[in-house]
Scaffold this active site. Structure first.
Site, mmCIF file in Angstrom:
data_model
loop_
_atom_site.group_PDB
_atom_site.id
_atom_site.type_symbol
_atom_site.label_atom_id
_atom_site.label_comp_id
_atom_site.label_asym_id
_atom_site.label_seq_id
_atom_site.Cartn_x
_atom_site.Cartn_y
_atom_site.Cartn_z
ATOM 1 N N ARG A 1 14.327 -9.942 1.386
ATOM 2 C CA ARG A 1 15.390 -9.569 0.469
ATOM 3 C C ARG A 1 15.890 -10.809 -0.266
ATOM 4 O O ARG A 1 15.497 -11.930 0.038
ATOM 5 C CB ARG A 1 16.538 -8.900 1.223
ATOM 6 C CG ARG A 1 17.132 -9.722 2.334
ATOM 7 C CD ARG A 1 18.169 -8.924 3.097
ATOM 8 N NE ARG A 1 18.713 -9.667 4.222
ATOM 9 C CZ ARG A 1 19.634 -9.172 5.052
ATOM 10 N NH1 ARG A 1 20.089 -7.937 4.866
ATOM 11 N NH2 ARG A 1 20.080 -9.890 6.052
ATOM 12 N N ALA B 1 10.537 -23.172 7.279
ATOM 13 C CA ALA B 1 9.150 -22.926 7.665
ATOM 14 C C ALA B 1 9.031 -21.701 8.556
ATOM 15 O O ALA B 1 9.855 -21.482 9.450
ATOM 16 C CB ALA B 1 8.585 -24.151 8.381
ATOM 17 N N LYS C 1 17.323 -14.871 7.181
ATOM 18 C CA LYS C 1 18.759 -14.684 6.981
ATOM 19 C C LYS C 1 19.391 -16.022 6.631
ATOM 20 O O LYS C 1 18.861 -17.081 6.962
ATOM 21 C CB LYS C 1 19.401 -14.120 8.255
ATOM 22 C CG LYS C 1 18.890 -12.751 8.648
ATOM 23 C CD LYS C 1 19.568 -12.255 9.916
ATOM 24 C CE LYS C 1 19.056 -10.872 10.315
ATOM 25 N NZ LYS C 1 19.697 -10.391 11.562
ATOM 26 N N HIS D 1 0.833 -1.197 0.000
ATOM 27 C CA HIS D 1 0.000 0.000 0.000
ATOM 28 C C HIS D 1 0.871 1.252 0.000
ATOM 29 O O HIS D 1 1.996 1.244 0.522
ATOM 30 C CB HIS D 1 -0.906 0.025 1.238
ATOM 31 C CG HIS D 1 -1.957 -1.034 1.219
ATOM 32 N ND1 HIS D 1 -3.058 -0.988 0.401
ATOM 33 C CD2 HIS D 1 -2.083 -2.183 1.938
ATOM 34 C CE1 HIS D 1 -3.827 -2.045 0.609
ATOM 35 N NE2 HIS D 1 -3.247 -2.789 1.535
#
Length: 217
Positions: A147, A141, A161, A90
């Site tokens: 990123r 999971a 990570k 949004h």
């Protein structure tokens, strides 16, 4: 008791047939799809913005949404139950208006999501806009991916990570030699550049070996 058991078996069979029928009807709604593509027909999809390769399985509870961008999934990809991929956001930058009332988006609000070949995405994973998940990666999971995920790494956590690398560089090269044509394989130089810091952190590749690969890959 026998009748109730027979009724249960019949219902299970009927549900499987109904599910298969729904898959056949809905599959052509995707922008592109390859062979052996199986998905949860009761999942939530923006069909027209999703491209899927060969041998892709999307299990139940999936939610893949990208109204103004795109979701691209490569070959040999497994999405476990309840995976969410969101290719948009949004616009929250407008002063003096409720976020609900803001309909105009900025270019950065919608960014494509790409999942390359041979990726396993675990149960309950959330993948957000602009993410690319590299070839051969595993997403643990419950992770939230915000990123890029390097190839052949295992990522986990919120935000996700790198926690390990599946193979050392030599093993990846041997692995890809069995699976990909020569012009499709990742080079030793590329792998060393991308994975070097993670392999060093995991003590699976010495800095000397990385230097050799970079200089001669």
């Amino acid at each position: 008791m026998r009748f109730r058991r027979w009724l249960a078996v019949a219902f299970i069979y009927w549900r499987r047939v109904w599910r298969a029928l729904k898959i056949c009807v809905l599959r052509p709604a995707f922008k592109r799809y390859g062979r052996n593509f199986r998905f949860d027909p009761d999942g939530i999809y923006t069909y027209r913005t999703i491209e899927v390769g060969d041998d892709v399985h999307i299990l139940h509870g999936a939610c893949l949404m990208a109204s103004e961008s795109a979701i691209t999934i490569g070959n040999e990809v497994m999405l476990a139950p309840h995976v969410t991929i969101v290719g948009g956001d949004h616009n929250t930058s407008v002063v003096g208006r409720f976020m609900f009332d803001v309909k105009v988006k900025r270019p950065e609000d919608d960014q494509a999501v790409t999942i390359e070949d041979d990726v396993w995405v675990g149960t309950g994973v959330i993948i957000l806009k602009g993410v690319r998940i590299g070839r051969g990666a595993i997403v643990a999971a419950g992770s939230v991916v915000t990123r890029e995920v390097p190839p052949y790494t295992v990522v986990a956590g919120v935000p996700a990570k790198v926690v390990s690398v599946r193979f050392d560089v030599d093993t990846i090269i041997a692995h890809e030699a069995r699976l990909y044509a020569a012009n499709q394989r990742l080079s030793a130089r590329c792998l060393a550049d991308v994975l070097g810091q993670y392999l060093t952190d995991c003590d699976t590749l010495s800095q000397t070996r990385i230097s050799v690969l970079v200089n001669h890959g």
